[in-house]
Motif scaffolding. Structure first.
Motif, PDB file in Angstrom:
ATOM      1  N   LEU A 186       0.831  -1.200   0.000  1.00  0.00           N
ATOM      2  CA  LEU A 186       0.000   0.000   0.000  1.00  0.00           C
ATOM      3  C   LEU A 186       0.868   1.254   0.000  1.00  0.00           C
ATOM      4  O   LEU A 186       0.616   2.206  -0.762  1.00  0.00           O
ATOM      5  CB  LEU A 186      -0.916  -0.010   1.220  1.00  0.00           C
ATOM      6  CG  LEU A 186      -1.837   1.213   1.398  1.00  0.00           C
ATOM      7  CD1 LEU A 186      -2.763   1.345   0.208  1.00  0.00           C
ATOM      8  CD2 LEU A 186      -2.627   1.104   2.693  1.00  0.00           C
ATOM      9  N   GLU A 187       1.898   1.277   0.847  1.00  0.00           N
ATOM     10  CA  GLU A 187       2.794   2.432   0.906  1.00  0.00           C
ATOM     11  C   GLU A 187       3.532   2.619  -0.415  1.00  0.00           C
ATOM     12  O   GLU A 187       3.743   3.760  -0.856  1.00  0.00           O
ATOM     13  CB  GLU A 187       3.787   2.263   2.051  1.00  0.00           C
ATOM     14  CG  GLU A 187       3.144   2.336   3.442  1.00  0.00           C
ATOM     15  CD  GLU A 187       4.142   2.066   4.540  1.00  0.00           C
ATOM     16  OE1 GLU A 187       5.269   1.590   4.227  1.00  0.00           O
ATOM     17  OE2 GLU A 187       3.814   2.326   5.724  1.00  0.00           O
ATOM     18  N   ALA A 188       3.923   1.526  -1.058  1.00  0.00           N
ATOM     19  CA  ALA A 188       4.608   1.635  -2.351  1.00  0.00           C
ATOM     20  C   ALA A 188       3.675   2.215  -3.409  1.00  0.00           C
ATOM     21  O   ALA A 188       4.086   3.060  -4.214  1.00  0.00           O
ATOM     22  CB  ALA A 188       5.113   0.257  -2.788  1.00  0.00           C
ATOM     23  N   ASN A 189       2.415   1.794  -3.426  1.00  0.00           N
ATOM     24  CA  ASN A 189       1.452   2.317  -4.404  1.00  0.00           C
ATOM     25  C   ASN A 189       1.202   3.800  -4.186  1.00  0.00           C
ATOM     26  O   ASN A 189       1.128   4.586  -5.142  1.00  0.00           O
ATOM     27  CB  ASN A 189       0.139   1.544  -4.308  1.00  0.00           C
ATOM     28  CG  ASN A 189       0.255   0.133  -4.839  1.00  0.00           C
ATOM     29  OD1 ASN A 189       1.120  -0.149  -5.660  1.00  0.00           O
ATOM     30  ND2 ASN A 189      -0.601  -0.758  -4.358  1.00  0.00           N
ATOM     31  N   ILE A 190       1.074   4.206  -2.915  1.00  0.00           N
ATOM     32  CA  ILE A 190       0.831   5.620  -2.612  1.00  0.00           C
ATOM     33  C   ILE A 190       2.020   6.465  -3.030  1.00  0.00           C
ATOM     34  O   ILE A 190       1.878   7.525  -3.661  1.00  0.00           O
ATOM     35  CB  ILE A 190       0.535   5.793  -1.110  1.00  0.00           C
ATOM     36  CG1 ILE A 190      -0.804   5.146  -0.747  1.00  0.00           C
ATOM     37  CG2 ILE A 190       0.509   7.274  -0.736  1.00  0.00           C
ATOM     38  CD1 ILE A 190      -1.112   5.155   0.735  1.00  0.00           C
TER      39      ILE A 190
END
Length: 577
Positions: A186-190
């Motif tokens: 999730l953090e990578a996508n954001i």
């Protein structure tokens, strides 16, 4: 996926998915036969080791091999067919929701420009990719895992216990993978999305960045966001890769352990060599769907996130109910006690605003910055819904018209004109692939832009880049006015129409306004510059979201503007305050 606030969106997505339920049943049938035929290999090994080698019969070997080749061909056909079916299930799901999601994205972006609703289309695509991927087909294969494990148990309980132990470990790894990889993914996508958004902003303002010597600073800002995105992506890849490698290593070890244990049991005369090989093959078949699910887990996570985001989007932006078609309205605009609260805010930008615009009348809307002029324009075009009061066009209120139908009756020239990639004719024709040439030319003439356009290379067929690059602000504004006139609207709303125009452009604009009035159209002009209200009969003065004055232009100027005499004599000088 169980958030009660998103129930409406969840139901809509499930309904779209249910439309292909008979295709799921077909995939289930194909999966049944494909998995049954996966027993071909173990049975072949049993026959070869326990019969062919014992009998030394070449004819039996040839017959078995031909039969196995035929059965493997059938299995490959079944697997290929179910893959094609699932690809069409995903395409059908996306096609079913494309227009709905696209409309929701546009409506939410118009209401809440600060929120990134555009990801809704990417979310839909991520769900579609999961539906067409092998990992979803593994859902039909996993129920066969106990069957294969039971088959191993028939050979010998120890072999079955080893296979069950391996399956439990792999399932545990799957849950750990979900637990530990969700947050990094999730953090990578954001972070990746933020870096992409920043690069788009810099690219959009490339001329300013280049001309003002901002390339170094812009690069530093972008590379900082990009480095964070790369760092998060590497971390997510490391976490996912750890579990993938662990799964692969464990599966290979289990296959060797199965052979080793089988060899020991052969030496103890408790199983045959054929059973040893067959058990190893069966265990590989049993654990393959689990390994596939772990390896494709990032795809599952993206689709799960996309499903949740789509549920939220569709719940926030419900389906527009069809409206009864109404006849072409008169150019009579009635605004009664209008109150507008911009989306996402609590304070009203317009409060208790009332006025009437009659056919053939041009009304100038003036006032200081922040008075509510652009808010009024958005409300009159139906972009922002009134929090109180009503807006009526020819009698019916605006909400009685379909959005596209209202756009045909109300022409709108926004303060910031956006042009799209395509020809000038297509932009005037509101992105129609095959523009009506007569309507395009008439609209351009109505906007007094025809002579300007035909002087361009290729004229109306000149292709323009996204955003209207290579056109001046004044040229884009005049093309935007022609677009507003394309459907022969009964009322035209112009928000700062001459902000980028030179004297010739302002003269052309005023000529266009005179032409509209002569045809009985109503015109509202939100203006700071006096040149824009030269052709106005009436003025509406807004101050702090309320009506400060409304009436004939000369009377309003005399009562509200100190230098009204200079403005009347020299409309190109100064500004209306």
């Amino acid at each position: 996926m169980t958030n009660p606030m998103h129930k409406a969106g969840q139901d809509e997505l499930r309904e779209a998915r249910r439309e292909s339920r008979w295709l799921y049943w077909a995939v289930g049938v194909f999966s049944f036969f494909a998995n049954m035929l996966m027993l071909t290999g173990p049975i072949y090994m049993l026959q070869v080791y326990d019969r062919v080698l014992g009998s030394r019969s070449e004819a039996t070997l040839v017959a078995l091999t031909l039969l196995v080749a035929f059965l493997y061909g059938i299995m490959g056909f079944m697997d290929y067919t179910r893959g094609r079916v699932m690809a069409r299930v995903g395409a059908r799901f996306q096609s079913r929701l494309d227009k709905r999601v696209f409309d929701a994205v546009i409506r939410k972006s118009a209401l809440k420009p600060s929120e990134n609703a555009q990801t809704g289309l990417a979310d839909l695509e991520s769900v579609q990719r999961l539906m067409a991927s092998p990992v979803l087909m593994s859902v039909f294969d996993i129920p066969w895992t106990p069957v294969f494990l039971a088959g191993i148990m028939l050979f010998h309980p120890w072999l079955g216990l080893l296979a069950i132990f391996g399956g439990v470990i792999l399932i545990l790894i799957t849950f750990l993978n979900q637990l530990f990889s969700r947050k990094p993914a999730l953090e990578a996508n954001i972070a990746s999305h933020r870096a992409t958004m920043m690069s788009d902003e810099i690219r959009t303002g490339s001329e300013m960045v280049q001309s003002m010597g901002m390339r170094g600073a812009a690069f530093e800002r972008w590379v900082k966001a990009r480095d964070k995105s790369l760092k998060q992506s590497i971390h997510a890849s490391d976490v996912g890769g750890t579990f993938t490698s662990l799964t692969k290593t464990l599966r290979l070890f289990l296959q060797s352990a199965m052979l080793g244990l089988g060899a020991y049991l052969v030496l103890q005369n408790e199983v045959t060599p054929g059973a040893m090989i067959a058990a190893s093959i069966l265990m590989g078949r049993a654990l393959a769907p689990i390994e596939l699910a772990i390896g494709q887990w990032p795809l599952v996570q993206r689709a799960n996130k996309g499903w949740d985001s789509l549920s939220e989007l569709l719940s926030e932006v419900p389906v527009e109910q069809p409206r009864t078609a109404l006849p072409r309205p008169q150019a009579l605009l009635q605004v009664q006690s209008l109150t507008v609260v911009p989306p996402g805010e609590r304070r009203a930008s317009l409060r208790n605003v009332s006025f009437v615009v009659k056919p053939g009348q041009a009304v100038g809307v003036i006032g200081p910055s922040g008075a509510g002029k652009s808010t009024l324009a958005r409300a009159l075009t139906g972009v922002w819904r009134p929090a109180g009061g009503t807006i009526r066009l020819g009698g019916p209120s605006l909400d009685q018209y379909e959005a596209d139908v209202l756009g045909q009756h109300v022409g709108y020239l926004p303060q910031d004109v956006e042009l799209f990639e395509g020809t000038i004719a297509q932009n005037i024709a509101k992105l129609a692939e095959q523009p009506d040439a007569e309507k395009v030319v008439n609209a351009a003439k109505m906007a007094d832009a025809h002579d300007m356009i035909v002087e361009f290379p290729d004229g109306y067929d000149r292709r323009i880049a996204q955003g209207g690059a290579r056109l001046s602000g004044g040229e884009k504004q005049r093309i935007g006015l022609a677009r507003a006139m394309y459907d022969d609207p009964v009322i035209v709303i112009l928000d700062e129409p001459n902000s980028n125009l030179d004297n010739a452009g302002s003269t052309a604009l005023n000529a266009s306004i005179r032409r509209m009035k002569a045809e009985g159209k109503s015109v509202l002009i939100m203006a700071h510059r006096p040149a824009a209200i030269v052709e106005c009969d009436t003025l509406l003065v807004l101050d702090n979201g309320t009506v400060a004055a409304f009436g004939p232009k000369e009377e309003v100027l005399r009562s509200t503007v100190q230098n009204h005499g200079q403005i009347a004599r020299s409309p190109e000088m100064g500004g209306v305050q």
